[in-house]
Write a protein that holds these residues in place. Structure first.
Motif: not given
Length: 491
Positions: A333-339, A149-156
């Motif tokens: 998605g959150s993991l990819l954002d943080l990566t 998922a895109k644009d998760t704001n880290g909630k994952g």
């Protein structure tokens, strides 16, 4: 048309194969077939149940109305295609993660359409990689991942940590750092060892961590009884997870060290006298268990203890996994954002830790989020050093001997003299019997001290080896501690 005018079956198969597939070889000489326009490659000699090239070639010929061909024609055509592929450029194949161009890396989602995640310095995208940039190899262990998922704001990640029973925030930060490390194709990461009391959800937590990377079909497994089976299982997937370990023998401990930091095995090829098969492997490894007994020093430097606690409220397996599967796209998605965020963050590389790449990743994570992962990693290694010392009577005796050495003083003796001195110190005036495994010769003592050298150094005892004109010696030193003002600067 006469029999002489008919096109031989092997030529029909060869022409069809070259029109629909690209053939190439890897550095070890294995020939792969890749459908034109798709990044998925299969070894042409594979008979695997995950789908072989022979099977997809037969299906393609039949569906396109060219007929059904016997085994002899297929074998002759594949022999020719294999020979032609040996003249092509060498290209690697990858399982689950791969390096890309422009500083990017790829994550295989395990889908039949080849869609993958490209992680680049400015973000991540879902794309089908260019076949000449990335070739995915699929096995039975390659599970399918959902589209992140895109644009998760880290909630994952918050959802993940709520589902797991990690004991504290430091443990949570190390688990997240390990997951980020698993998305790197060339950086070795320490092996998480999920520990805790009975009923703490160690197996469930381990499954959740590996299913983020390997999909819902991934699971824990028992440690194979021999090296060959474990290496085969490791080479066929990306993350290897071993469940409910209660003992780590020397051979398994050494093999785990090789899996974490990388090694190669060579064995004789089947039905040959002189040819060999090479298997290279370096994979993320995950372990679970209450207690594995004595940990060898070299493995301790490659472990990442993650402690779990018993949950206050129990849930059914069906309810728990239904929630996890629903949350998996958001978690990924959150993991990819943080990566992406962590990789773009600058941080100093710690130079005093064995797993320097992972320590650097922890420093980047701290700079990006303020989690405190590097401090937690140092503390976990310190705890592991304590476990090694508590399980090794020789290490305890060396530290007891070192306690009587003046700071800054160098003590040199031959290995035989050290053995005599340490044996006398252990037996004492009451002549305690020597424990099983106590060194019997100076050579055995020297080898044991080499294994214990990093652990002893972490406790302020430096051991080194040297030679005079007449004999070799072992030197033990307790460095002078720095002044108090410098100690405060260190921390």
């Amino acid at each position: 048309m006469s029999e002489d005018d008919k096109t031989p079956a092997r030529e029909i198969i060869t022409d069809y194969a070259q029109a629909h597939f690209r053939y190439f070889r890897t550095a070890d000489g294995t020939v792969y077939a890749q459908r034109i326009g798709q990044p998925i490659a299969r070894p042409i000699r594979s008979q695997g149940t995950s789908g072989s090239h022979r099977q997809e070639l037969m299906i393609g010929l039949f569906n396109d109305g060219l007929g059904v061909f016997n085994g002899t024609a297929l074998k002759e055509a594949l022999d020719l295609l294999e020979a032609l592929a040996m003249t092509e450029e060498v290209q690697p194949v990858h399982i689950r993660v791969a390096p890309g161009s422009g500083g990017a890396t790829w994550l295989d989602l395990g889908r039949t359409d080849g869609k993958s995640v490209r992680i680049h310095p400015t973000g991540w995208d879902i794309l089908t990689p260019e076949p000449r940039e990335v070739c995915w190899r699929r096995t039975q262990l390659t599970g399918e991942l959902p589209l992140p998922a895109k644009d998760t704001n880290g909630k994952g990640l918050d959802l993940l940590l709520r589902l797991c029973n990690f004991a504290n925030a430091q443990t949570e930060s190390l688990a997240i750092a390990w997951l980020i490390g698993c998305l790197g194709p060339s950086v070795p990461v320490p092996a998480p060892f999920l520990t805790g009391p009975q009923g703490a959800g160690k197996s469930t937590g381990g499954r959740m961590l590996i299913r983020i990377i390997e999909g819902m079909s991934a699971d824990l497994r028992r440690a194979p009884k021999d090296e060959e089976n474990l290496v085969t299982a490791v080479a066929a997937g990306w993350v290897t997870a071993l469940d409910n370990l209660s003992h780590l023998g020397p051979d398994l401990s050494d093999l785990m060290c090789c899996i974490v930091t990388g090694a190669e095995t060579v064995k004789r090829a089947l039905f040959t006298d002189g040819d060999v098969v090479r298997s290279r492997y370096r994979r993320p490894l995950l372990l679970t268990g209450i207690d594995v007994g004595v940990i060898r020093p070299d493995l301790a430097e490659r472990l990442l203890p993650l402690r779990l606690e018993r949950p206050r409220v129990r849930r059914t397996e069906a309810e728990l996994w239904a929630e996890f599967e629903e949350a998996l796209p958001v978690i990924l998605g959150s993991l990819l954002d943080l990566t992406v965020k962590v990789r773009a963050t600058e941080a100093d590389i710690p130079t005093d830790l064995r797993m320097a790449d992972f320590a650097h990743l922890c420093a980047q994570l701290d700079a990006a989020t303020g989690f405190g992962a590097l401090g937690a990693y140092r503390a976990s290694l310190d705890d592991l050093n304590d476990d090694v010392i508590e399980g090794d009577l020789l290490a305890q005796t060396v530290l007891k001997h070192a306690a009587g050495i003046e700071p800054g003083t160098e003590v040199r003796m031959t290995s035989a003299e050290w053995l005599h001195a340490l044996t006398q110190l252990y037996t004492g005036e009451d002549f305690h019997p020597l424990p099983k495994g106590w060194p019997t010769t100076g050579k055995v003592l020297s080898d044991r001290l080499k294994r214990l050298q990093p652990v002893l150094a972490a406790r302020g005892v430096l051991v080194d080896w040297g030679r005079t004109k007449t004999a070799r010696y072992i030197e033990m030193t307790c460095p002078t501690p720095p002044p108090p003002d410098q100690q405060s600067e260190m921390f």
